[in-house]
Design a protein around this motif. Structure first.
Motif, PDB file in Angstrom:
ATOM      1  N   MET A  94       4.087  -3.939 -11.855  1.00 55.18           N
ATOM      2  CA  MET A  94       3.418  -5.566 -12.089  1.00 55.18           C
ATOM      3  C   MET A  94       3.537  -5.553 -13.676  1.00 55.18           C
ATOM      4  SD  MET A  94       0.415  -5.801  -9.475  1.00 55.18           S
ATOM      5  CE  MET A  94       0.465  -5.788  -7.854  1.00 55.18           C
ATOM      6  N   THR A  97       1.258  -0.760  -9.454  1.00 50.62           N
ATOM      7  CA  THR A  97       0.696  -1.488 -10.718  1.00 50.62           C
ATOM      8  C   THR A  97       1.447  -1.650 -11.885  1.00 50.62           C
ATOM      9  OG1 THR A  97      -1.407  -0.661  -9.999  1.00 50.62           O
ATOM     10  CG2 THR A  97      -1.313  -1.413 -12.342  1.00 50.62           C
ATOM     11  N   ALA A 123      -2.808  -9.757 -15.585  1.00 44.80           N
ATOM     12  CA  ALA A 123      -2.598 -11.236 -16.211  1.00 44.80           C
ATOM     13  C   ALA A 123      -3.052 -11.120 -17.639  1.00 44.80           C
ATOM     14  CB  ALA A 123      -2.945 -12.389 -15.367  1.00 44.80           C
ATOM     15  N   GLU A 130       2.140  -9.202  -3.507  1.00 46.16           N
ATOM     16  CA  GLU A 130       0.829  -9.169  -3.827  1.00 46.16           C
ATOM     17  C   GLU A 130       0.708  -9.710  -5.225  1.00 46.16           C
ATOM     18  OE1 GLU A 130      -2.767  -5.693  -4.492  1.00 46.16           O
ATOM     19  OE2 GLU A 130      -0.838  -5.076  -4.048  1.00 46.16           O
ATOM     20  N   GLN A 131      -0.281 -10.593  -5.193  1.00 48.90           N
ATOM     21  CA  GLN A 131      -0.815 -11.406  -6.435  1.00 48.90           C
ATOM     22  C   GLN A 131      -1.277 -10.265  -7.648  1.00 48.90           C
ATOM     23  OE1 GLN A 131      -4.010 -14.097  -6.624  1.00 48.90           O
ATOM     24  NE2 GLN A 131      -3.412 -15.032  -8.672  1.00 48.90           N
ATOM     25  N   PRO A 132      -0.632 -10.134  -8.727  1.00 51.86           N
ATOM     26  CA  PRO A 132      -0.954  -9.064  -9.718  1.00 51.86           C
ATOM     27  C   PRO A 132      -2.622  -9.393 -10.306  1.00 51.86           C
ATOM     28  CG  PRO A 132       1.054  -9.697 -10.290  1.00 51.86           C
ATOM     29  CD  PRO A 132       0.555 -10.535  -9.226  1.00 51.86           C
ATOM     30  N   LEU A 176       6.441  -7.627  -4.493  1.00 52.89           N
ATOM     31  CA  LEU A 176       6.273  -8.784  -5.027  1.00 52.89           C
ATOM     32  C   LEU A 176       5.262  -9.872  -4.127  1.00 52.89           C
ATOM     33  CD1 LEU A 176       9.881  -9.843  -6.258  1.00 52.89           C
ATOM     34  CD2 LEU A 176       7.894  -8.857  -7.570  1.00 52.89           C
ATOM     35  N   ARG A 221      10.165 -14.697  -1.475  1.00 53.67           N
ATOM     36  CA  ARG A 221       9.406 -14.731  -2.386  1.00 53.67           C
ATOM     37  C   ARG A 221       8.161 -14.934  -1.966  1.00 53.67           C
ATOM     38  NH1 ARG A 221      10.877 -13.023  -7.270  1.00 53.67           N
ATOM     39  NH2 ARG A 221       9.707 -14.428  -8.145  1.00 53.67           N
ATOM     40  N   PRO A 222       7.029 -14.638  -2.558  1.00 59.06           N
ATOM     41  CA  PRO A 222       5.660 -14.984  -2.237  1.00 59.06           C
ATOM     42  C   PRO A 222       5.649 -16.349  -2.363  1.00 59.06           C
ATOM     43  CG  PRO A 222       5.755 -13.765  -4.287  1.00 59.06           C
ATOM     44  CD  PRO A 222       7.010 -13.714  -4.020  1.00 59.06           C
TER      45      PRO A 222
END
Lengths: 267, 78
Positions: A72, A69, A143, A136-138, A134, A266-267
């Protein structure tokens, strides 16, 4: 010294109309002291959230999730300051505060650079595969925490970033936390480099920020914007730690590890 | 400052003193000295809203939880 003048009018804070509000002075408090006090009002709830987080679930799982976390969050720290430096350069011909703020940020960029890489190394030392970082979407709360600063710096005023930094550096991990986690997780000392560093220096960084604020010739609207930014940061951070604690107590337990992605992908 | 006018309920706005609003919401401001109280009195509407929202959303900890927060742990990084 610039001072916080009590009795300032409510302002709308329009970006194009940043101006000093009419005041009725009854006492003056340095701006940094005033910001610290505003943050202190929100701090008890944030402390409860952080404490609850660290007491929830398996310590090793907690710590790995925490590092993920924080990566991120802090992988945006230097880019945010870079953006703010650019905005200060635009404003410098018109605002003396932007010149001082720009100098502070340039110094702070040098102090914070590559700390996200330290977290990658720390995660590796726990046995976690950092190539998953990288993938996992934060979460939306991250955000909201970080993204709001991009908006305010870019579309309002870079001084807002000081409220964000004040809260994050003002609630750094304690040295006792690091000691307890070492004992509870059994992870090697190499897994705590970022934690130890922030425990060691962030109080001093926060003090420097408050000192900077004391001397910044801000308008009342800009001063209030720093306060709003700080309180929004405190609220988002409280939500972030609360969410983490709730995940640990959820029937399905914490989120499963994200599947690793190939190195460099990269995602 | 205290804004003149009326706003119903626990909502900042005209006629509402930020200190009174925050105390009504459960914030403990008793220990503030006069200067500190002046700072809180001068909070903007947006700052007060953020604090009230924070209190409303997250002030659900059990007394047992709050009792265990005496040792500061922290955890945020920049």
């Amino acid at each position: 010294m610039s001072e916080y003048v009590s009795g300032s009018e409510f302002t709308t804070g329009s970006p194009s109309s940043v101006s000093t509000s009419t005041t009725s002075t009854t006492s003056v408090v340095p701006r940094g002291t005033a910001l610290r006090l505003k943050i202190d009002v929100a701090t008890p709830l944030l402390r409860v959230a952080m404490s609850t987080y660290w007491r929830s679930g398996d310590p090793g799982t907690r710590y790995i999730e925490y590092l993920q976390t924080m990566h991120m969050v802090i992988r945006a720290s230097v880019p945010l300051m870079d953006l703010a430096v650019s905005r200060c350069a635009e404003l410098a011909p018109y605002e003396p505060a932007a010149v001082t703020l720009r100098s502070y940020l340039i110094r702070h960029i040098a102090e914070e650079r590559h700390h996200d890489d330290w977290i990658v190394d720390d995660l590796r030392a726990t046995g976690f595969d950092p190539t998953a970082l990288l993938a996992e979407q934060p979460a939306p709360v991250i955000a909201a925490l970080v993204g709001s600063q991009y908006y305010w710096v870019n579309h309002y005023h870079p001084v807002c970033l000081l409220g964000y930094i004040a809260v994050l550096e003002g609630h750094a991990p304690s040295s006792q936390l690091s000691e307890r986690l070492r004992a509870a997780t059994g992870f090697p000392a190499e897994a705590f480099r970022a934690l130890d560093h922030h425990a060691d220096v962030d109080d001093r960084h926060a003090a420097q920020l408050y000192q900077l604020l004391d001397g910044l010739p801000l308008t009342a609207s800009q001063d209030a914007a720093v306060g709003v930014s700080a309180l929004h940061t405190a609220a988002s951070l409280t939500e972030l730690f609360n969410n983490g604690a709730h995940r640990a107590h959820a029937p399905h337990g914490p989120n499963p590890p994200v599947s690793p992605v190939p190195q460099g992908a990269r995602p | 400052m205290t804004i003149t006018g009326n706003t119903p309920g626990n909502i900042p706005g005209p006629g509402k003193d930020p200190v009174a609003l925050l105390e009504e919401a459960g914030f403990s401001l008793d220990a503030l000295n006069e200067e500190q109280r002046d700072v809180i009195t001068s909070l903007t509407e947006e700052e007060v809203l953020l604090l009230l929202s924070l209190k409303k959303r997250f002030d659900v900890a059990e007394p047992e939880v709050q009792a265990h927060t005496g040792i500061y742990a922290g955890g945020s990084m920049f």
